[in-house]
Design an enzyme around this catalytic site. Structure first.
Site: not given
Ligand code: C6P
Length: 412
Positions: A129, A206, A209, A232, A370
């Site tokens: 992303h 990251d 998700q 999220k 993104c």
């Protein structure tokens, strides 16, 4: 049943916990399949926010009155809840941020800007992303360092052999997504972190998700930093967290200056607070933290294996149904994939598919998600993406299939 036995996972009952799901959109029952963009909120999270604002809204760590004490206890309790969920050795290692983006920027500003030298290398994968690319580019530019992309194979998995070849004494940091938002690929984080450790580099995950689909154990992953967003994982927007290793966080300079992050201030010199407050200048998102802890408490009622099995069944059913649509191709086909189905259909543009599905009450996302380097690397304009969560049903996938079949007869 013992008091702490997990709540039985029953998707129809779970749906009752999410008030937003029970409405019509454009004259059709809402089918919400845009969970990678943001998840919906259970009533208990909404209640936690309402309770805070209606019963004990107050600033934290000021300690002058009862409401402030109550707010502080709830706010620091929230930190303990989230830190425990990540298996953090200490809650002090959990820094509140606005979300994943701010958490990664914090590392880029406070670690990378300080440690990078000319010729150094930061490795990020091709599926990242923009939030896990641009902060590193900014830090690298300032130091004369380079950000290098780790290639993927055709399925959309990180090419570990290529990564092994790329890692060298120049590598200072490796940052990769736990789960790709655009493809669903689940990356082998523990192996990537081990490769970073081998050359003395820092590893950043990251988790925007990953946190939504998997139980995260930062110690088992072996990462140095893990970043995620509350929205999220059924929490509010505007709150997220950075988890980091104590030695690294202690050695980093503060992120922003202001109240809360100081020990004492004078014009002769200012000294800084300890962890985690050194990185939390200004009044924090108190309600957000409390709401996020309520979201973790909500999830903790269930066995995470039961949720994962449900999401795997959703993805499996989606793959089977979509295989019946002529000219439809799944984009990304990682062996280990979260419940994300990105696709293209011959002769159609993803944006048109998204718009026509919306007219039938079905929310998906279309575009580059993104992840422009991934899209241009694969020479595609973007994808249509259906992303699933614990409250989605097999029937909703059937509705998607029927609606998509209808939409395609209009478009082709
Ligand atoms: N992806 C999507 O629709 P923020 O905006 O800070 O909460 O999260 C940014 C982010 C970082 N990394 C990954 C892997 C992400 O998926 C996201 C957010 C959303 O895919 C919005 S672009």
């Amino acid at each position: 049943m013992s008091a702490d036995a997990p709540r039985l996972f029953d998707v129809e009952q779970v749906r009752q916990d999410f008030p937003i799901l029970h409405q019509e959109v454009n004259g059709h029952p809402l089918v919400y399949l845009d969970n990678a963009a943001t998840t919906q909120k259970p009533q208990c999270v909404i209640d936690a926010l309402v309770e805070y604002y209606s019963q004990y809204n107050s600033n934290v760590h000021r300690g002058a009155h009862a409401l402030s004490d109550r707010a502080t206890a709830a706010f620091e309790g929230a930190r303990r809840t989230v830190a425990k969920a990540l298996n953090s050795p200490s809650p002090k290692q959990l820094i509140w941020t606005r979300g994943t983006t701010e958490a990664i920027n914090l590392i880029a500003q406070c670690w990378a800007r300080v440690h990078l030298r000319e010729g150094d290398e930061i490795l990020v994968s091709m599926l990242e992303h923009h939030s896990n690319i641009v902060p590193w580019q900014l830090a690298a530019q300032a130091a004369g360092a380079k950000v290098k992309p780790i290639p993927l194979n055709e399925a959309g998995e990180i090419d570990l052999d290529a990564l092994r070849e790329m890692v060298s004494e120049k590598t200072r940091l490796i940052s990769v997504a736990h789960v790709s938002n655009a493809l669903g690929s689940v990356n082998p984080i523990d192996r990537i972190c081990a490769l970073a450790r081998d050359v003395g580099a820092i590893s950043v995950v990251d988790g925007a998700q990953g946190i939504a689909h998997y139980e995260v154990d930062v110690q088992a992953l072996g990462c140095d930093f893990y970043a995620f967003s509350g929205h999220k994982i059924f929490g509010p927007t505007g709150i997220g967290a950075l988890w980091g290793r104590t030695e690294l966080l202690d050695a980093m300079p503060p992120y922003q200056g202001g109240g809360e992050m100081i020990e004492s201030v004078s014009f002769d010199g200012t000294t800084f607070n300890g962890l985690p407050y050194k990185f939390e200048a200004g009044t924090p998102d108190i309600a957000g933290a409390i709401g996020l802890a309520a979201a973790f408490d909500y999830l903790n009622q269930f066995s995470r294996e039961a949720i994962q099995a449900h999401e795997a069944a959703l993805l499996d059913h989606c793959c089977t149904r979509m295989a019946g649509i002529d000219g439809l191709r799944r984009v990304g086909n990682a062996q280990h994939s979260a419940a994300v189905f990105s696709f293209l259909v011959d002769g159609t543009h993803p944006a048109d598919i998204g718009m026509l599905l919306d007219q039938q009450g079905i929310a998906i996302r279309t575009g580059h998600h993104c992840a422009q380097p991934l899209m241009s690397g694969w020479s595609i304009p973007g994808t249509a993406r259906a992303s699933f969560s614990l409250y989605n049903t097999l029937e909703e996938i059937d509705v998607l299939y029927e609606a998509l079949s209808k939409v395609l007869t209009l478009l082709r």
